[in-house]
Design a protein around this motif. Structure first.
Motif: not given
Lengths: 67, 67
Positions: B3-4, B6-7, B45-49, B52, B62-63, B66
């Motif tokens: 996921i990192r 992909r982001l 590996n960032p946080t959800v904030t 955003e 944000a979604g 990911l």
């Protein structure tokens, strides 16, 4: 709405739709039950790798939990 | 795919589509340029904030970053 609150609401709604307790779900996600409880209350700011762990047993994408 | 990774690929593709340097984008997102560079390489590996904050100047959810 704060992204942490959105995440928590999405997790709770999907978990409850599957009829799982927080403990059932925590076991499936490989996360501690108290952490699940905190996530559902919007009290955590998890990393993207944790969001992926949260999404997997629910059968949704990580992104779906944030929107 | 992790996921990192992909982001990072999503961030880079959207930033480049807008013709922004990493520094342009970092300024818009309110994040340090070296952090943007690390994100694009899948090294964070960032946080959800933070996700955003990354999404806002790109005009995506944000979604979307990911998936």
């Amino acid at each position: 709405m704060d992204i942490r609150i959105r995440l928590g609401r999405n997790v709770r709604a999907l978990r409850e739709a599957r009829g799982w307790s927080q403990e059932d779900y925590a076991d499936r996600a490989g996360i501690h039950r108290t952490y699940v409880s905190d996530i559902e209350r919007g009290r955590r700011n998890p990393t993207v790798t944790v969001v992926e762990k949260l999404a997997a047993p629910l059968g949704v994408t990580a992104g779906a939990l944030l929107n």
